[in-house]
Design an enzyme around this catalytic site. Structure first.
Site, PDB file in Angstrom:
ATOM      1  N   GLY A  46       0.879  -1.171   0.000  1.00 45.28           N
ATOM      2  CA  GLY A  46       0.000   0.000   0.000  1.00 45.28           C
ATOM      3  C   GLY A  46       0.903   1.204   0.000  1.00 45.28           C
ATOM      4  N   GLU A  47       0.646   2.128   0.874  1.00 45.25           N
ATOM      5  CA  GLU A  47       1.473   3.331   0.981  1.00 45.25           C
ATOM      6  C   GLU A  47       2.033   3.360   2.398  1.00 45.25           C
ATOM      7  OE1 GLU A  47       1.865   4.931  -1.945  1.00 45.25           O
ATOM      8  OE2 GLU A  47       3.482   5.841  -0.777  1.00 45.25           O
ATOM      9  N   SER A  48       3.340   3.157   2.519  1.00 46.08           N
ATOM     10  CA  SER A  48       3.902   2.992   3.864  1.00 46.08           C
ATOM     11  C   SER A  48       3.728   4.234   4.748  1.00 46.08           C
ATOM     12  CB  SER A  48       5.384   2.605   3.778  1.00 46.08           C
ATOM     13  OG  SER A  48       6.114   3.593   3.098  1.00 46.08           O
ATOM     14  N   CYS A  77       6.171  -5.314   0.521  1.00 47.60           N
ATOM     15  CA  CYS A  77       6.278  -3.975  -0.081  1.00 47.60           C
ATOM     16  C   CYS A  77       6.148  -2.870   0.979  1.00 47.60           C
ATOM     17  CB  CYS A  77       5.274  -3.859  -1.211  1.00 47.60           C
ATOM     18  SG  CYS A  77       5.788  -2.687  -2.452  1.00 47.60           S
ATOM     19  N   ARG A 103      12.760   3.458  -0.856  1.00 49.33           N
ATOM     20  CA  ARG A 103      11.397   3.427  -1.389  1.00 49.33           C
ATOM     21  C   ARG A 103      11.374   3.774  -2.876  1.00 49.33           C
ATOM     22  NH1 ARG A 103       7.620   7.096   1.979  1.00 49.33           N
ATOM     23  NH2 ARG A 103       6.157   6.266   0.441  1.00 49.33           N
ATOM     24  N   ILE A 137       5.479  -3.478  -7.632  1.00 49.61           N
ATOM     25  CA  ILE A 137       4.675  -2.274  -7.899  1.00 49.61           C
ATOM     26  C   ILE A 137       5.215  -1.129  -7.052  1.00 49.61           C
ATOM     27  CG2 ILE A 137       2.358  -1.263  -7.854  1.00 49.61           C
ATOM     28  CD1 ILE A 137       1.287  -4.193  -7.890  1.00 49.61           C
ATOM     29  N   ARG A 138       5.822  -0.165  -7.700  1.00 53.42           N
ATOM     30  CA  ARG A 138       6.476   0.954  -6.974  1.00 53.42           C
ATOM     31  C   ARG A 138       7.230   0.397  -5.761  1.00 53.42           C
ATOM     32  NH1 ARG A 138       4.865   5.805  -5.301  1.00 53.42           N
ATOM     33  NH2 ARG A 138       2.963   5.098  -4.315  1.00 53.42           N
ATOM     34  N   HIS A 174       4.934  -8.720  -4.340  1.00 44.03           N
ATOM     35  CA  HIS A 174       3.563  -8.994  -3.874  1.00 44.03           C
ATOM     36  C   HIS A 174       3.101 -10.430  -4.146  1.00 44.03           C
ATOM     37  CE1 HIS A 174       2.279  -4.841  -3.005  1.00 44.03           C
ATOM     38  NE2 HIS A 174       3.133  -4.507  -3.956  1.00 44.03           N
ATOM     39  N   GLU A 176       0.789 -11.985  -2.833  1.00 43.42           N
ATOM     40  CA  GLU A 176      -0.678 -12.057  -2.729  1.00 43.42           C
ATOM     41  C   GLU A 176      -1.368 -11.718  -4.044  1.00 43.42           C
ATOM     42  OE1 GLU A 176       1.282  -9.779  -1.676  1.00 43.42           O
ATOM     43  OE2 GLU A 176       0.381  -7.781  -1.831  1.00 43.42           O
TER      44      GLU A 176
HETATM   45  N1  GLN Z   1       5.661   2.855  -2.912  1.00 46.32           N
HETATM   46  C1  GLN Z   1       5.018   2.404  -1.715  1.00 46.32           C
HETATM   47  C2  GLN Z   1       5.697   2.984  -0.472  1.00 46.32           C
HETATM   48  O1  GLN Z   1       6.716   3.550  -0.567  1.00 46.32           O
HETATM   49  C3  GLN Z   1       5.012   0.885  -1.632  1.00 46.32           C
HETATM   50  C4  GLN Z   1       4.274   0.318  -2.811  1.00 46.32           C
HETATM   51  C5  GLN Z   1       3.601  -0.980  -2.546  1.00 46.32           C
HETATM   52  O2  GLN Z   1       3.369  -1.377  -1.389  1.00 46.32           O
HETATM   53  N2  GLN Z   1       3.211  -1.631  -3.619  1.00 46.32           N
HETATM   54  O3  GLN Z   1       5.200   2.858   0.582  1.00 46.32           O
END
Ligand code: GLN
Length: 194
Positions: A46-48, A77, A103, A137-138, A174, A176
């Protein structure tokens, strides 16, 4: 066996379905009390920064630290970033794993990619020799591991994308989001060892 999935932001639903496929009872964790009775915990992607800030607001930081010290805990992630000691910028971290992460190390959303990884630990649990197809993913890179943290796998160019330290597991990618249950099986084996 009952495994919790941190469910304050990110792709927790996908982890829950994967665990259900493996016949495991699950619980969504949003508050400290939800950790009771769990044998392991997954922190999703997600977004940390968002997950960290909400975890602070919900009074979850110290309970999560305490839980992870005595139970198997896996961060994928953003979850891996949360577990780390150092993300090279100011944001709430659990600071439990001796890893430094960078990140968004591969660029933006459009730079997301998939790669086949060779992961010896997975071969040991599943007996299958197939490479592991991982989705990034990112994603963060694990720049370095220190102390008791061990590298679990790297990309072909040597960059670290999974690490383990005792009962804690961090993956940049990921599992999952795939149909391959081997990584979740590996984590369940860690839970059973605790
Ligand atoms: N870019 C997100 C972060 O820095 C992590 C991306 C992800 O969990 N797929 O938190």
């Amino acid at each position: 066996m009952k495994i919790g999935v941190l469910a304050i932001q990110g792709d927790f639903a996908e982890h829950t379905s994967m665990l259900k496929r493996l016949g495991v009872e699950t619980a969504e964790v949003r508050l400290p009390a939800h950790l009771e009775g769990l044998e392991g915990l997954i922190m999703p992607g997600g977004e940390s920064t968002t997950i960290g800030k909400l975890a602070v607001d919900f009074g979850l930081m110290e309970p999560l630290r305490e839980f992870a010290r005595s139970h198997a805990t896996w961060g994928t992630c953003a979850g891996a970033i949360l577990l780390s000691k150092d993300a090279r910028r100011e944001q709430p971290l659990l600071g439990l794993m001796d890893i430094t992460v960078q990140r968004n190390a591969f660029g933006r959303q459009v730079d997301s990619f998939e790669a086949d990884l060779d992961i010896k630990a997975l071969k040991d649990v599943s007996g299958s020799k197939k490479p592991y197809h991982a989705i990034f993913i990112r994603a963060p890179i694990i720049e370095s591991v220190q102390g008791d943290a061990k590298v679990l796998t790297t990309l072909k160019d040597g960059r670290i994308v999974a690490a383990k330290q005792g009962g804690m597991l961090a993956t940049s990618f990921h599992p999952e989001l795939t149909q391959d249950t081997r990584f979740h099986e590996y984590f369940l084996a860690m839970v059973n060892k605790k």
